[in-house]
Design a protein around this motif. Structure first.
Motif, mmCIF file in Angstrom:
data_model
loop_
_atom_site.group_PDB
_atom_site.id
_atom_site.type_symbol
_atom_site.label_atom_id
_atom_site.label_comp_id
_atom_site.label_asym_id
_atom_site.label_seq_id
_atom_site.Cartn_x
_atom_site.Cartn_y
_atom_site.Cartn_z
ATOM 1 N N ASN A 166 0.905 -1.193 -0.167
ATOM 2 C CA ASN A 166 0.225 -0.425 -0.162
ATOM 3 C C ASN A 166 0.465 1.261 -0.317
ATOM 4 N N GLU A 167 1.001 1.863 -1.126
ATOM 5 C CA GLU A 167 2.186 2.881 -1.203
ATOM 6 C C GLU A 167 1.468 3.720 -1.474
ATOM 7 N N ASN A 168 0.229 4.269 -2.147
ATOM 8 C CA ASN A 168 -0.307 5.228 -1.744
ATOM 9 C C ASN A 168 -1.965 4.809 -2.332
ATOM 10 N N GLY A 346 14.220 8.039 -14.059
ATOM 11 C CA GLY A 346 13.637 6.524 -14.176
ATOM 12 C C GLY A 346 12.019 6.471 -13.259
ATOM 13 N N SER A 347 10.885 6.815 -13.891
ATOM 14 C CA SER A 347 9.909 7.350 -13.241
ATOM 15 C C SER A 347 8.455 6.106 -13.847
ATOM 16 N N GLU A 348 8.042 5.690 -13.026
ATOM 17 C CA GLU A 348 6.861 4.493 -13.715
ATOM 18 C C GLU A 348 5.660 5.413 -13.304
ATOM 19 N N ASN A 349 5.217 5.936 -11.730
ATOM 20 C CA ASN A 349 4.467 6.531 -10.960
ATOM 21 C C ASN A 349 4.000 7.805 -11.646
ATOM 22 N N GLY A 350 5.107 8.572 -11.335
ATOM 23 C CA GLY A 350 5.281 9.749 -11.367
ATOM 24 C C GLY A 350 5.948 10.527 -9.910
ATOM 25 N N SER A 351 6.537 9.910 -9.016
ATOM 26 C CA SER A 351 6.946 10.187 -8.148
ATOM 27 C C SER A 351 7.688 10.594 -7.827
ATOM 28 N N THR A 352 8.648 10.258 -8.628
ATOM 29 C CA THR A 352 10.334 11.007 -8.888
ATOM 30 C C THR A 352 10.304 11.921 -9.435
ATOM 31 N N LEU A 353 9.321 12.054 -9.904
ATOM 32 C CA LEU A 353 9.696 13.188 -10.815
ATOM 33 C C LEU A 353 9.927 14.710 -10.194
ATOM 34 N N ALA A 392 13.034 5.028 -10.043
ATOM 35 C CA ALA A 392 12.773 4.236 -9.269
ATOM 36 C C ALA A 392 12.829 2.268 -9.579
ATOM 37 N N THR A 393 12.829 2.007 -8.883
ATOM 38 C CA THR A 393 12.658 0.392 -9.531
ATOM 39 C C THR A 393 11.065 -0.118 -9.258
ATOM 40 N N TYR A 394 10.880 -1.255 -10.250
ATOM 41 C CA TYR A 394 10.137 -1.674 -9.715
ATOM 42 C C TYR A 394 9.743 -3.018 -10.689
ATOM 43 N N GLY A 395 8.310 -3.953 -10.273
ATOM 44 C CA GLY A 395 8.603 -5.586 -10.121
ATOM 45 C C GLY A 395 9.883 -5.866 -9.296
ATOM 46 N N LEU A 396 10.618 -6.397 -10.123
ATOM 47 C CA LEU A 396 11.597 -7.748 -9.467
ATOM 48 C C LEU A 396 12.610 -6.904 -9.948
ATOM 49 N N GLY A 427 13.079 3.330 -4.060
ATOM 50 C CA GLY A 427 13.057 2.485 -3.861
ATOM 51 C C GLY A 427 11.454 2.385 -2.158
ATOM 52 N N SER A 428 11.244 1.183 -2.118
ATOM 53 C CA SER A 428 10.635 0.409 -1.313
ATOM 54 C C SER A 428 11.458 -0.502 -0.632
ATOM 55 N N TYR A 429 11.221 -0.538 0.592
ATOM 56 C CA TYR A 429 12.073 -1.396 1.513
ATOM 57 C C TYR A 429 11.136 -2.675 1.311
ATOM 58 N N PRO A 432 11.868 -7.136 -1.608
ATOM 59 C CA PRO A 432 12.739 -7.707 -1.287
ATOM 60 C C PRO A 432 14.445 -7.386 -2.584
ATOM 61 N N ASP A 433 13.919 -6.927 -3.437
ATOM 62 C CA ASP A 433 14.950 -5.784 -4.312
ATOM 63 C C ASP A 433 15.247 -4.381 -4.362
ATOM 64 N N PHE A 434 15.050 -3.914 -3.131
ATOM 65 C CA PHE A 434 15.443 -2.816 -2.678
ATOM 66 C C PHE A 434 16.196 -1.291 -3.681
ATOM 67 N N CYS A 435 15.508 -0.526 -4.501
ATOM 68 C CA CYS A 435 16.761 0.285 -4.884
ATOM 69 C C CYS A 435 17.480 -0.309 -6.542
ATOM 70 N N LYS A 436 16.878 -1.651 -7.057
ATOM 71 C CA LYS A 436 17.840 -2.281 -7.688
ATOM 72 C C LYS A 436 18.002 -1.991 -8.956
ATOM 73 N N ASP A 460 10.884 5.237 -0.213
ATOM 74 C CA ASP A 460 9.961 5.386 0.584
ATOM 75 C C ASP A 460 9.494 7.376 0.376
ATOM 76 N N LYS A 461 9.217 7.350 -1.208
ATOM 77 C CA LYS A 461 10.055 8.983 -0.450
ATOM 78 C C LYS A 461 10.630 9.563 0.244
ATOM 79 N N SER A 462 11.248 9.064 0.857
ATOM 80 C CA SER A 462 11.926 10.638 1.793
ATOM 81 C C SER A 462 12.598 11.489 1.669
HETATM 82 C C1 LIG Z 1 5.086 -2.891 -8.264
HETATM 83 C C2 LIG Z 1 5.359 -2.067 -8.159
HETATM 84 C C3 LIG Z 1 7.014 -2.303 -7.647
HETATM 85 C C4 LIG Z 1 8.057 -2.198 -7.637
HETATM 86 N N1 LIG Z 1 8.832 -2.281 -6.808
HETATM 87 C C5 LIG Z 1 10.076 -1.776 -6.279
HETATM 88 C C6 LIG Z 1 11.496 -2.574 -6.146
HETATM 89 O O1 LIG Z 1 11.635 -4.047 -6.802
HETATM 90 N N2 LIG Z 1 12.671 -2.469 -5.001
HETATM 91 C C7 LIG Z 1 12.048 -0.866 -4.930
HETATM 92 O O2 LIG Z 1 13.318 -1.064 -4.034
HETATM 93 N N3 LIG Z 1 11.315 -0.103 -4.597
HETATM 94 C C8 LIG Z 1 10.352 -1.060 -5.646
HETATM 95 N N4 LIG Z 1 8.770 -0.511 -6.158
HETATM 96 C C9 LIG Z 1 8.766 0.939 -5.223
HETATM 97 C C10 LIG Z 1 8.711 1.721 -6.244
HETATM 98 O O3 LIG Z 1 10.024 1.749 -6.526
HETATM 99 C C11 LIG Z 1 8.965 3.307 -5.133
HETATM 100 O O4 LIG Z 1 7.740 2.987 -4.948
HETATM 101 C C12 LIG Z 1 9.031 5.027 -5.632
HETATM 102 O O5 LIG Z 1 9.023 6.053 -5.381
HETATM 103 C C13 LIG Z 1 8.552 5.202 -7.108
HETATM 104 O O6 LIG Z 1 9.057 6.080 -7.902
HETATM 105 P P1 LIG Z 1 7.798 6.716 -9.040
HETATM 106 O O7 LIG Z 1 6.602 6.866 -8.186
HETATM 107 O O8 LIG Z 1 8.514 7.944 -9.783
HETATM 108 O O9 LIG Z 1 7.463 5.464 -10.393
HETATM 109 C C14 LIG Z 1 7.487 -0.462 -6.312
HETATM 110 C C15 LIG Z 1 6.476 -0.238 -6.737
HETATM 111 C C16 LIG Z 1 6.001 -0.859 -7.024
HETATM 112 C C17 LIG Z 1 4.248 -0.525 -7.222
#
Ligand SMILES: Cc1cc2nc3c(=O)[nH]c(=O)nc-3n(C[C@H](O)[C@H](O)[C@H](O)COP(=O)(O)O)c2cc1C
Length: 730
Positions: A166-168, A346-353, A392-396, A427-429, A432-436, A460-462
């Motif tokens: 639950n990030e948002n 690099g941003s998926e959901n815009g919060s890094t922008l 940011a980092t996504y997926g695995l 990234g987010s703790y 498992p792959d924190f900021c990979k 967590d966008k600290s």
């Molecule tokens: C589906 C999903 C997968 C994620 N996977 C990872 C991850 O593998 N490692 C990590 O450190 N953070 C992960 N995150 C957290 C994001 O990297 C983090 O919330 C980041 O601040 C999002 O930035 P953005 O809004 O600019 O995309 C993930 C977030 C989501 C929603």
């Protein structure tokens, strides 16, 4: 196909049809209550399931002078049109065994009729019907594209329903409710399309009529109605409709619509004169109508109402997320080839922008020529002296969509080697792959440019952490950058109310350390190794503490500093005081479920999560603890807990190092002494967990590297990658 294509399809479909979906959903919610209002009427007889046609018809015959027809509706109410002994014509519900008249036929209220017409055609006749059918189909596609997005996010079919972080608020509930309502919504949409096709006569038609041989019809042998074999053997629950013979003429007959076929029965002999099975289309039409409207089931009507209400929430949350993504745009004042500073995002959901934008604005403000763009736009930058990557980092541990080509572009783009670079990972703790991905970028870019600052990771966008990085960067670069928190801060949601139930005194401890035990109000699920985030000044400044879960409570080990924001805040509490905080899932530092052997390495307050993990070691896994403190007196704070774990077998061995005793030693020394044992543990898939100061962590990693080389093990990085070495240091 990338996730963004699905996302854009999902969005484009939603935008193009949202007004119709909105109207159809609102009216749909109202209409779900129509079948419910019918079903709560007391017209379903207890005898319905057992009554046969024979029983019902013979009692009806006795009670009324004429019966015109009999109908069983979706609610299993038996509706009869009769003429009474007084010649009065009545249509209403009856008891099938006693023929007692239970009540008049329910007429659909004008309000529900109005809403139904609106829902079906928006009062636009055929055009409206077509639009509603089309919008049903679009909603189906939205549900499918949404499911693909969830699958991409969860990475496999098996994990489709697994827990999500639950990030948002909007994103979390969009997905959680989307998964829960997926099946009802798919059913609503498919049946909606089917009903529209039916209305436009686009379904296959079948010629169904009876073929009766009137020459062979006979009045004998005559039987009483209740002795007709077909009436005796057919339950009323199998019947949909019975039409009675129009006259006593032998050529008039009973027409009976059953669930799957229609039969025609001789009114004198009970012989079946003709029958045919309904085509499949009839079955599907009825099923579609019942599934779409909820007819006949209160539970399904409620599910439909809830799923349709969720559609309203999806419209709101979907647009809210899109607006948030679009709000932060990247704008440039200078052309790329005249800029000294390049910021890649690099941003998926815009919060890094916003973080990248704030930095960009500050550089411009300081009179620097800065260029900002997405990582996938990486190209030659003729004047560039320094590249800053925020990603940011996504997926695995994967890149966000707008950075998925970056590593490839980095290899193929020719660029001046005098450029220096800094990487900041978001990234987010909880993963498992924190900021990979940021770490991968840092390793890859090292081959091309000079590292200016070590890679920096932000949980967590600290904003606080980002400020720490900009301070370090500013100091070294000598460019004034001041981060305006108000542009970045969104108020953290403090979801956990905690009460202080035990606290040791700072003054009694030689290291100014105290233990604090907190009871969580709601039994939120957390485990040792998770983090407690507190906001001492009620602003963006966050302080994190490693949690030990002991007896179901949160136990923290806190070092007190006179000017420490977090330690002063926590030390200020008395027993019984309550405060709000946030528990962060720290998936990369949980007690390993699979490994049989665990080695814990801690110094100072880094012991906190291990005390909880040992408490939970009911399987008595083999755990060895190497623990460093300043003096023997420092151990008093933890002694009783550690002793009890040793005695109960939850801890197999404890090795202590005291840095301020005459024989001074550190945990690194203990590890060197036990190098054969440590090498074996690594070789045999044991897990090493390190918690405490960063200096200790670096020292330990150096020792481990030496051990790996000496005993010809794999490279240390491999053990870090496969999770055999886990760290949580600060
Ligand atoms: C589906 C999903 C997968 C994620 N996977 C990872 C991850 O593998 N490692 C990590 O450190 N953070 C992960 N995150 C957290 C994001 O990297 C983090 O919330 C980041 O601040 C999002 O930035 P953005 O809004 O600019 O995309 C993930 C977030 C989501 C929603």
């Amino acid at each position: 196909m990338t996730i963004s294509i699905w996302r854009y399809s999902h969005l484009a479909l939603a935008v193009s049809s949202f007004a119709f979906i909105l109207l159809a959903s609102i009216t749909g919610i109202i209409l779900a209550f129509q079948p419910i209002s019918e079903q709560i009427q007391p017209y379903k007889s207890a005898d319905f399931e057992t009554a046969t046609i024979a029983e019902t018809l013979s009692t009806l015959k006795k009670s009324y002078s004429e019966i015109i027809d009999l109908q069983i509706d979706a609610n299993d109410f038996v509706l009869a049109s009769v003429i009474t002994e007084n010649g009065e014509s009545k249509t209403g519900y009856i008891n099938p065994k006693t023929a007692q008249f239970l009540g008049n036929k329910i007429e659909v209220s004008p309000f529900f009729q109005w809403v139904t017409n609106f829902h079906r055609s928006l009062f636009l006749k055929s055009t409206g019907r077509f639009l509603v059918g089309l919008c049903s189909f679009l909603l189906f596609l939205i549900a499918v594209s949404g499911s693909v997005l969830i699958l991409k996010r969860q990475r496999s079919f098996k994990k489709f329903f697994s827990k999500i972080v639950n990030e948002n608020f909007n994103q979390y509930w969009h997905i959680v409710l989307g998964r829960l309502s997926l099946i009802p919504i798919i059913i609503i949409t498919i049946t909606g399309v089917y009903l529209s096709l039916e209305k436009f006569n686009l379904l296959p038609t079948y010629n169904t009529s009876h073929n009766i041989n009137y020459d062979a019809i006979s009045e004998s042998p005559q039987l009483e109605l209740h002795n007709f074999p077909v009436f005796k053997n057919t339950k009323l629950s199998e019947v949909k409709f019975i039409e009675f013979p129009f006259s006593d003429d032998v050529e008039d007959y009973f027409t009976i619509a059953l669930q799957n076929r229609e039969i025609v029965v001789n009114q004198f002999t009970g012989e079946i004169l003709s029958e045919f099975n309904y085509p499949l289309v009839t079955f599907y039409s009825e099923l579609s109508l019942n599934l779409h409207t909820g007819k006949g089931s209160i539970l399904w009507s409620l599910i439909l109402a809830i799923a349709t209400a969720n559609i309203l929430f999806f419209i709101y949350s979907g647009f809210a997320m899109t607006l948030k993504r679009r709000k932060a745009k990247l704008k440039n004042k200078f052309k790329k080839d005249v800029c000294d500073y390049v910021i890649l995002v690099g941003s998926e959901n815009g919060s890094t922008l916003p973080f990248a934008n704030v930095l960009h604005e500050q550089l411009l403000h300081a009179g620097k020529k800065s260029y900002i763009t997405e990582m996938n736009n990486y190209t030659t930058f003729i004047q560039a002296e320094h590249i800053i990557i925020l990603t940011a980092t996504y997926g695995l541990g994967d890149p966000p969509t707008n950075a998925n080509r970056f590593l490839e572009l980095l290899k193929t783009t020719k660029q001046s080697e005098t450029i220096s670079y800094s990487v900041v990972g978001f990234g987010s703790y909880a993963y498992p792959d924190f900021c990979k991905f940021a770490l991968d970028v840092d390793s890859a870019i090292q081959l091309h440019f000079k590292q200016f600052l070590p890679v920096f990771t932000i949980n967590d966008k600290s904003v606080d952490a980002f400020k720490q990085w900009t301070n370090a960067w500013t100091e070294k670069m000598q460019v004034p950058v001041k981060i305006a928190e108000d542009k970045l801060t969104s108020k953290p949601r403090l979801t956990n109310s905690l009460t202080v139930i035990h606290k040791t005194e700072v003054i009694n401890n030689p290291d100014s350390t105290f233990l604090l035990t907190l009871k969580a109000k709601k039994a939120k699920r957390f485990v040792s190794g998770d983090l407690l985030a507190i906001y001492p000044a009620n602003d963006y400044r966050e302080r994190l503490y490693s949690i030990g879960k002991v007896d179901g409570n949160i136990q923290l080990s806190v070092k007190y500093y006179d000017t420490g924001l977090g330690s002063n805040f926590l030390n200020g509490f008395d027993l019984g005081d309550t405060f709000k905080a946030r528990i962060i899932n720290n998936a990369a530092f949980h007690f390993p479920k699979k490994a049989a052997n665990v080695v814990m390495i801690a110094n100072g307050t880094g012991i906190a999560p291990f005390l909880g993990m040992l408490d939970a070691n009911i399987k008595r896994k083999n755990v060895h603890l190497y623990f460093g403190l300043r003096t023997k007196q420092s151990l008093e704070l933890y002694n009783s807990q550690l002793e009890s774990y040793l005695q109960s077998g939850k801890l197999s061995r404890l090795e202590m190092a005291f840095s301020r005793e005459i024989e001074s030693s550190y945990v690194q020394d203990l590890l060197l002494k036990d190098e054969v044992f440590i090498a074996k543990r690594l070789k045999n898939k044991g897990v090493l967990m390190i918690c405490g100061s960063l200096t200790m962590q670096n020292g330990v990693l150096t020792i481990l590297e030496t051990i790996c080389k000496k005993y010809q093990l794999e490279a240390l990085s491999l053990y870090q990658k496969n999770g055999q070495i886990q760290t949580d240091c600060y």
